[in-house]
Design an enzyme around this catalytic site. Structure first.
Site: not given
Ligand code: NDP
Ligand code: OXD
Length: 314
Positions: A229, A277
């Site tokens: 993001r 994006h």
């Molecule tokens: P998940 O919820 O599966 O994974 C999030 C990860 O971040 C987990 O490993 C979590 O730790 C870790 N995390 C969260 N908060 C913290 C923190 N404060 N400190 C350390 N680690 C933290 O999310 P996804 O992998 O499915 O997606 C991640 C992000 O990717 C989405 O939220 C979105 O913003 C972005 N995205 C962007 C896209 C694009 O087109 N640019 C498309 C899709 C997604 P733990 O495992 O220990 O809970």
């Molecule tokens: C998502 C994105 O969060 O596309 O899936 O950014």
């Protein structure tokens, strides 16, 4: 006869026609309504499928049974202080979305490891200037966020031989990926990341995490790939770190303000690759099937698929 269930689709950017067609197959019993501002008969809406809903829009639907995010991230929904917190929220976890993100991450890790921006610069100047890339097994890739997307990206990077690590809240046990957990281990994680990939959710704890202090912890000349993001990155700190040489290059898919304003220095910075994006795009056909399954679960009194923990914000 009971009135049919109604689903409202709210998104400023997703094509409603593709989603309507997908829901006609996945949930033909549900009436699909596209919101273009006020929703007619709001008390009859059961389901909301949303991307960046206007503040207050969901709170005006008194009989909502579940909110289904059109993205994996849900910051675009939880930014609304009026979000009805008693309504379950489900996010996208989909094999096509995950595959798309891993393709993007592998593409850009390789581009930075092999310094593609440098080669393109030489090409533009008509210069033949061979150079050697570091060995993959001496190149340290660090992934911020080892969730659905981060873990898959790590697994797809593994065959190239990179030295992989990930940072998450809880410790992970993924073969070939060194695990760093929690704020206390962030500094050590950054210090060993030649290529830093951000795949974190945007929460109060992660907002602005890609800042000057973090860049100073990275090895000199490190590369940054932010596909999570725009709110994670302080863009002015990045420009300063690029100009000073602390960061050697960056790929950015997400921005503080989208579309990226024409005046942003990121558009023309020679060390920056900008994409609009598109790292991973939600697939309507596959995701509508999952949303229909979530709706079936909620009808049975169960939690939807991929429920969001509202206290954690992801
Ligand atoms: P998940 O919820 O599966 O994974 C999030 C990860 O971040 C987990 O490993 C979590 O730790 C870790 N995390 C969260 N908060 C913290 C923190 N404060 N400190 C350390 N680690 C933290 O999310 P996804 O992998 O499915 O997606 C991640 C992000 O990717 C989405 O939220 C979105 O913003 C972005 N995205 C962007 C896209 C694009 O087109 N640019 C498309 C899709 C997604 P733990 O495992 O220990 O809970
Ligand atoms: C998502 C994105 O969060 O596309 O899936 O950014």
């Amino acid at each position: 006869m009971a009135a049919p269930e109604r689903l409202v689709f709210i998104s400023p950017s997703d094509p409603p026609g593709d989603w309507e067609a997908a829901f006609r197959t996945a949930a033909p019993e549900v009436e699909f309504v596209v919101s273009r501002g006020e929703v007619e008969r709001p008390e009859t809406i059961d389901w909301a499928v949303v991307w960046k809903p206007p503040a207050g829009a969901l709170a005006r639907l008194p009989n909502l049974r579940c909110v289904l995010s059109l993205g994996a991230g849900v910051d675009h929904i939880l930014l609304d202080p009026g979000y009805p917190r008693d309504v379950p929220l489900s996010r996208v976890v989909d094999p096509y979305l995950t595959a798309g993100m891993s393709e993007y991450v592998v593409l850009h890790v390789l581009a930075h490891h092999r310094d593609l921006p440098h080669s393109l610069g030489h090409q533009a100047a008509g210069r033949w200037k061979p150079f050697a890339a570091p060995r993959a097994d001496e190149t340290r890739v660090g992934i911020l966020g080892l969730g659905e997307l981060g873990l898959d990206a790590a697994r797809k990077l593994r065959p190239f031989g990179y030295r992989l690590a990930g940072w998450s809240l809880g410790r992970k046990a993924e073969p070939g990926v060194e695990s760093f957990a929690g704020a206390g281990e962030l500094g050590a994680f950054l210090a060993r990341s030649d290529i830093l990939v951000c795949l974190l959710p945007l929460t109060p704890a992660t907002r602005g995490i890609l800042n000057s202090a973090a860049f100073d912890r990275l090895p000199r000349g490190a590369r940054l790939i932010n596909a999570a993001r725009g709110g994670h990155l302080i863009e002015s700190d990045l420009v300063a770190a690029l100009d000073e040489g602390q960061i050697g290059g960056a790929t950015l898919d997400v921005f503080q303000s989208e579309p990226l304003p024409a005046t942003s220095p990121l558009w023309t910075h020679p060390k920056v690759i900008v994409t609009p994006h598109i790292a991973a795009i939600t697939d309507p056909r596959s995701t509508a099937q999952q949303m229909a399954e979530s709706m079936a679960r909620v009808r049975r009194g169960e939690a939807p698929l991929n429920p969001v923990d509202l206290t954690k914000g992801y």
